[in-house]
Design a protein around this motif. Structure first.
Motif, PDB file in Angstrom:
ATOM      1  N   ARG A   1       0.839  -1.213   0.000  1.00  0.00           N
ATOM      2  CA  ARG A   1       0.000   0.000   0.000  1.00  0.00           C
ATOM      3  C   ARG A   1       0.870   1.257   0.000  1.00  0.00           C
ATOM      4  O   ARG A   1       0.622   2.203  -0.744  1.00  0.00           O
ATOM      5  N   LYS A   2       1.903   1.254   0.813  1.00  0.00           N
ATOM      6  CA  LYS A   2       2.736   2.457   0.921  1.00  0.00           C
ATOM      7  C   LYS A   2       3.698   2.594  -0.253  1.00  0.00           C
ATOM      8  O   LYS A   2       4.042   3.690  -0.662  1.00  0.00           O
ATOM      9  N   ARG A   3       4.138   1.464  -0.791  1.00  0.00           N
ATOM     10  CA  ARG A   3       5.054   1.537  -1.938  1.00  0.00           C
ATOM     11  C   ARG A   3       4.314   2.064  -3.170  1.00  0.00           C
ATOM     12  O   ARG A   3       4.829   2.913  -3.888  1.00  0.00           O
ATOM     13  N   GLY A   4       3.121   1.541  -3.393  1.00  0.00           N
ATOM     14  CA  GLY A   4       2.250   2.071  -4.442  1.00  0.00           C
ATOM     15  C   GLY A   4       2.782   2.006  -5.846  1.00  0.00           C
ATOM     16  O   GLY A   4       2.523   2.899  -6.660  1.00  0.00           O
TER      17      GLY A   4
ATOM     18  N   ARG B   1      -8.593  -0.538   8.440  1.00  0.00           N
ATOM     19  CA  ARG B   1      -8.315   0.846   8.028  1.00  0.00           C
ATOM     20  C   ARG B   1      -7.512   0.855   6.722  1.00  0.00           C
ATOM     21  O   ARG B   1      -7.827   1.589   5.781  1.00  0.00           O
TER      22      ARG B   1
ATOM     23  N   LEU C   1      -8.447   2.285   2.984  1.00  0.00           N
ATOM     24  CA  LEU C   1      -7.629   3.242   2.220  1.00  0.00           C
ATOM     25  C   LEU C   1      -7.288   2.689   0.835  1.00  0.00           C
ATOM     26  O   LEU C   1      -7.275   3.438  -0.152  1.00  0.00           O
TER      27      LEU C   1
ATOM     28  N   GLN D   1     -10.328   2.816  -1.316  1.00  0.00           N
ATOM     29  CA  GLN D   1     -10.605   4.221  -1.656  1.00  0.00           C
ATOM     30  C   GLN D   1      -9.700   4.684  -2.798  1.00  0.00           C
ATOM     31  O   GLN D   1     -10.141   5.390  -3.706  1.00  0.00           O
TER      32      GLN D   1
ATOM     33  N   ASP E   1      -7.601   8.782  14.634  1.00  0.00           N
ATOM     34  CA  ASP E   1      -8.097   9.404  13.411  1.00  0.00           C
ATOM     35  C   ASP E   1      -9.572   9.084  13.168  1.00  0.00           C
ATOM     36  O   ASP E   1     -10.055   9.178  12.038  1.00  0.00           O
TER      37      ASP E   1
ATOM     38  N   MET F   1     -11.611  11.806  11.410  1.00  0.00           N
ATOM     39  CA  MET F   1     -11.303  11.944   9.984  1.00  0.00           C
ATOM     40  C   MET F   1     -11.928  10.796   9.199  1.00  0.00           C
ATOM     41  O   MET F   1     -12.440  10.992   8.086  1.00  0.00           O
ATOM     42  N   ILE F   2     -11.902   9.599   9.769  1.00  0.00           N
ATOM     43  CA  ILE F   2     -12.488   8.449   9.064  1.00  0.00           C
ATOM     44  C   ILE F   2     -13.997   8.650   8.917  1.00  0.00           C
ATOM     45  O   ILE F   2     -14.567   8.417   7.839  1.00  0.00           O
TER      46      ILE F   2
ATOM     47  N   TYR G   1     -15.531  11.460   8.790  1.00  0.00           N
ATOM     48  CA  TYR G   1     -15.681  12.520   7.793  1.00  0.00           C
ATOM     49  C   TYR G   1     -15.553  11.934   6.381  1.00  0.00           C
ATOM     50  O   TYR G   1     -16.318  12.266   5.480  1.00  0.00           O
ATOM     51  N   MET G   2     -14.600  11.040   6.208  1.00  0.00           N
ATOM     52  CA  MET G   2     -14.409  10.452   4.881  1.00  0.00           C
ATOM     53  C   MET G   2     -15.578   9.551   4.509  1.00  0.00           C
ATOM     54  O   MET G   2     -16.010   9.532   3.351  1.00  0.00           O
TER      55      MET G   2
END
Lengths: 185, 449
Positions: free
Chosen positions: B360-363, B402, B406, B409, B433, B436-437, B439-440
C-alpha cells in the motif's frame, strides 16, 4: 589562537540562518494563500518553506511549507531517505505520510492526540497535535494543519517545548490559521 | 552533533593530560570508587575458561597480536581515571548521561527487567557493570560501549525469534565488554597514527544511543564497530555464555544467518546492518558457531530457547517494531524481513497485514504488458489481496480494516472502502483518526450497497 579557530569553526558549522523582521500584517505563501498576523515575527525564507519565530526556533517555530509536489518529501525536498508524497493520497494517507516522515527523521515515539478534519481557509483539510521527545529528552509539542490543493500538499506547523512555550504562542498560530485566505489570481 | 564536537575536543584534552598510560598494564579501581585496588588478577568466574578457549583457537586471529596482552576487565571495576582507558570511559560516561533521557528510549519496566535479567544471567559477576538501554530504532543493532553501556535497538528485538537468540547477541556484546575491545580498538588505531578515529569514536558515542535520522544512527553505529578479531572473540565468548547458562547454542548461528540473509542475500553489503561491515564472513561465522555449538552441547544435549516467556514479554512489541520498520520505506529489505518472520511462526494474519502495508505504501503501478499475471497487478491490488487474507483470520490486527479501506478508496471502490472503515471503527472506536475516518465515510459519496 586555537580556541578562536574552534569557535570560528563551530560558528560555521552552526549554519546560522539569516532571519529578518517581518512586521505584523498579511503574509503570502507560495502564491496560493495568505494569512494575517497581529505580531511582528523574525522570518527566514528557505527554498521550500518559510520559518517564523520570536525568541528563536528552539523556543517556537512556525513553518509554512510551500506546496509539496508529487514525489517530494517533508522536512526538505531533496532528502531521499524520507517518504515521498503522492498526489493520489487522501487526507488519511497524509496522516500516515506525516508519521512515516517523523520515523525516517529518527523520531519514533510520536504521540498523536487526534487527527481530525478542519478547514484550512476555504479548503477542507486536517489538523493534528503531536508530542515527542527530542534527542536530549526535551518534550516538544506540535500543531500541524494542512490541505491538498491542485495535487499539492500545503502544511503549516507550530512547534515548541511542551512546557510553557507551546501554550505561550499557540494562540498566535491559531490566529494565522484562522485568517487563511486564498490568493486570487 | 555540536555537543559531540565540543565534547570530543574536551575528551582529547583529557586524554592528553592523562599522559596516555599504557593500558596493557592497567590498574583498576572499584566501580563505586570507595576503595582503590589493583585487582588485575581477579578471577572472572563467569568466563574463567575463556583464556584457554582463546589459546585453542589462536589460529582465528588475523593480525598475529597476542590476545592476552589485554587482560579481561575484573568485575566491579573501572580503569583508573588517569589512564587512556579511564579517559575513554569518561567520554562514554558522558554519552550515557544523554542516553538516559534520549527521546527514543523505551521505558517499559517489563521489557527492561526481562533484558536486564538475561544480561545478569549471562554476565554473572559483571551483572552490575553492564547497563541496558532499549532504543526504538528500526534497524538490527546492539552496541557495547567500553564503560558497560549496552544499547539494544528495537530492530534487533523484532528479529529475534526466541530468548536464546536474544541471549546470543547479548552474550556477544558482553564479550566485547569483558575483553575490553573498545580500548583495544582505540590503541590499535593510535598505534597506526590514526588518532583522529578517537574524535569520531567519541562523536559517535554521542549520537548512537540518542537520535538523529536513521542513516546517521547507522553511520555512528558502524564507527563503533570492532575489528574482525574482536568479533570472533566476542562470538566465542557469547556462545560459551549461552552454553553455560543452558541456552540452545545452535541459536547463535541461526540469528546471525538470519540477519545476513535479510541484509545480504546476494553477498552484497547493505546499509541497515552495521554488523556486517567488520564481522567475519557469513560462511566462516556459520562454520565456527555451528562447530562450537556441537562441541559445547551436541545431539541430545541441546539447551532451551525459552520460547514461551519470550513470546509473552517480547511478542506484544513486535507489531509496533514491525510498523516502525515499514515506515522507513526500505521496501525490499522489509519484504525480506517479513518472509523471515513468516518462517518463524508469526501469525499469518499479521504477516499478510505487514506485507499489505508495504504494498500500500510503496504504491508501484503494475506493468500491463508483463508476461506474468502477478506482474500486471499494481501494488494496491496486491495490498487488497493481502488485507483480505489477513481479515479472514480472527487473529487479524484491527488496523488491517483501516488499510483495506484506504486501498479500496484509492481504487475508487468507495462502497467497499466505507464498509472497511466502518469495520475498523467498530473495532477501534477511539482511534486517533476516528473523526477523519467518519468525515471520509460521510463525504465519499457512494452508498453502501
Amino acid at each position: 589562537m586555537k580556541t578562536i579557530g574552534i569557535i570560528f569553526s563551530l560558528l560555521i558549522l552552526s549554519g546560522c540562518a539569516a532571519y529578518s523582521l517581518v512586521p505584523a500584517g498579511k503574509i503570502d505563501v507560495d502564491s496560493t494563500y495568505s494569512f494575517t498576523t497581529s505580531k511582528d515575527w523574525s522570518s527566514h525564507i528557505h527554498v521550500a518553506s518559510t520559518n517564523f519565530t520570536r525568541e528563536g526556533v528552539g523556543l517556537q517555530r512556525i513553518r509554512a511549507e510551500n506546496g509539496i509536489e508529487d514525489g517530494d518529501t517533508m522536512f526538505g525536498r531533496t532528502n531521499k531517505t524520507m517518504p515521498e508524497y503522492k498526489k493520489s493520497m487522501s487526507l488519511l494517507d497524509i496522516r500516515d505520510f506525516i508519521l512515516d516522515s517523523f520515523t525516517s527523521a529518527g523520531i519514533l515515539q510520536v504521540e498523536e492526540t487526534e487527527f481530525r478534519p478542519a478547514n484550512f481557509g476555504p479548503w477542507p483539510g486536517f489538523r493534528t497535535e503531536i508530542e515527542f521527545s527530542n534527542k536530549n529528552g526535551l518534550r516538544r509539542k506540535m500543531m500541524i494543519a494542512g490541505m491538498k490543493h491542485n495535487d499539492k500538499l500545503y502544511v503549516m506547523y507550530y512547534q515548541a517545548p511542551k512546557i510553557y512555550y507551546f501554550d505561550k504562542n499557540i494562540g498566535d498560530f491559531e490566529e494565522m490559521l484562522n485568517t487563511i485566505q486564498p490568493i486570487k489570481k | 552533533m555540536l555537543f559531540a564536537r565540543r565534547f570530543s575536543v574536551f575528551a582529547i584534552s583529557a586524554l592528553l593530560l592523562s599522559g596516555c598510560q599504557t593500558t596493557v598494564e592497567n590498574k583498576w579501581v572499584s566501580a563505586n570508587n570507595t576503595a582503590s585496588s589493583t585487582n588485575e588478577n581477579s578471577t572472572d568466574t563467569a568466563i574463567s575458561n575463556i583464556p584457554a578457549l582463546i589459546i585453542d583457537r589462536e589460529e582465528m586471529y588475523e593480525v598475529g597480536r597476542d590476545p592476552y596482552a589485554y587482560r579481561s576487565i575484573p568485575p566491579n571495576s573501572r580503569p583508573v581515571s588517569s589512564s587512556t582507558e579511564g579517559g575513554l570511559w569518561y567520554a562514554f560516561d558522558k554519552a550515557e548521561d544523554k542516553s538516559r533521557t534520549a527521546g527514543n528510549l523505551i521505558r517499559d519496566d517489563e521489557l527492561q527487567s526481562y533484558l536486564d535479567g538475561i544480561v545478569c544471567k549471562l554476565s554473572g559477576p559483571y551483572c552490575g557493570d553492564i547497563r541496558v538501554y532499549i532504543q526504538e530504532v528500526p534497524a538490527f543493532n546492539a552496541t557495547m560501549a567500553p564503560n558497560g553501556m549496552m544499547s539494544i535497538w528495537s530492530g534487533f528485538i523484532l528479529r529475534a525469534q526466541n530468548e536464546a537468540q536474544l541471549a546470543a547477541v547479548i552474550g556477544h556484546e558482553i564479550g566485547h565488554y569483558i575483553r575490553r575491545h573498545g580500548i583495544q580498538r582505540l590503541e590499535d588505531k593510535v598505534a597506526k597514527s590514526d588518532f583522529g578515529v578517537f574524535v569520531t569514536l567519541v562523536g559517535a558515542a554521542m549520537g548512537v544511543p540518542v537520535a538523529g535520522d536513521i542513516v546517521g544512527l547507522l553511520f555512528a553505529g558502524s564507527i563503533l564497530s570492532f575489528s574482525r578479531d574482536n568479533e570472533r572473540e566476542a562470538d566465542l565468548i557469547g556462545i560459551h555464555l549461552l552454553a553455560k547458562n543452558g541456552y540452545d547454542t545452535r541459536e547463535a548461528a541461526k540469528v546471525w544467518q538470519q540477519i545476513i540473509s535479510e541484509n545480504d542475500p546476494d553477498g552484497e553489503s547493505s546499509s541497515t546492518t552495521t554488523f556486517l561491515g567488520t564481522h567475519p564472513s557469513s560462511a566462516e561465522r556459520q562454520e565456527t558457531l555451528s562447530q562450537l555449538a556441537n562441541e559445547l552441547q551436541g545431539e541430545g544435549k541441546w539447551g532451551k530457547v525459552y520460547q514461551e516467556r519470550f513470546n509473552a514479554i517480547v511478542g506484544p512489541w513486535k507489531q509496533r517494531f514491525m510498523e516502525d520498520d515499514i515506515r522507513l520505506g526500505k521496501w525490499d529489505e522489509t519484504l525480506r524481513l517479513i518472509e523471515i518472520l513468516e518462517e518463524s511462526g508469526t501469525p499469518n494474519s499479521h504477516i499478510a497485514f505487514y506485507r499489505g502495508e508495504v504494498y500500500r505504501k510503496r504504491g508501484q503501478e503494475g506493468d500491463s504488458e508483463a508476461d506474468e499475471a502477478e506482474n500486471q497487478k499494481d501494488d494496491v491490488d496486491r495490498a487488497i489481496a493481502e488485507f483480505k487474507k489477513a481479515i479472514s483470520d480472527n487473529t487479524s490486527i484491527a488496523n488491517t480494516y483501516r488499510s483495506l479501506g484506504l486501498s479500496y478508496q484509492s481504487k475508487g471502490m468507495n462502497a467497499e472502502a466505507k464498509r472497511a472503515f466502518i469495520a475498523f471503527l467498530e473495532r477501534v472506536p477511539n482511534a486517533k483518526d476516528a473523526k477523519m475516518i467518519k468525515y471520509m465515510i460521510d463525504t465519499m459519496g457512494a452508498p453502501i450497497s
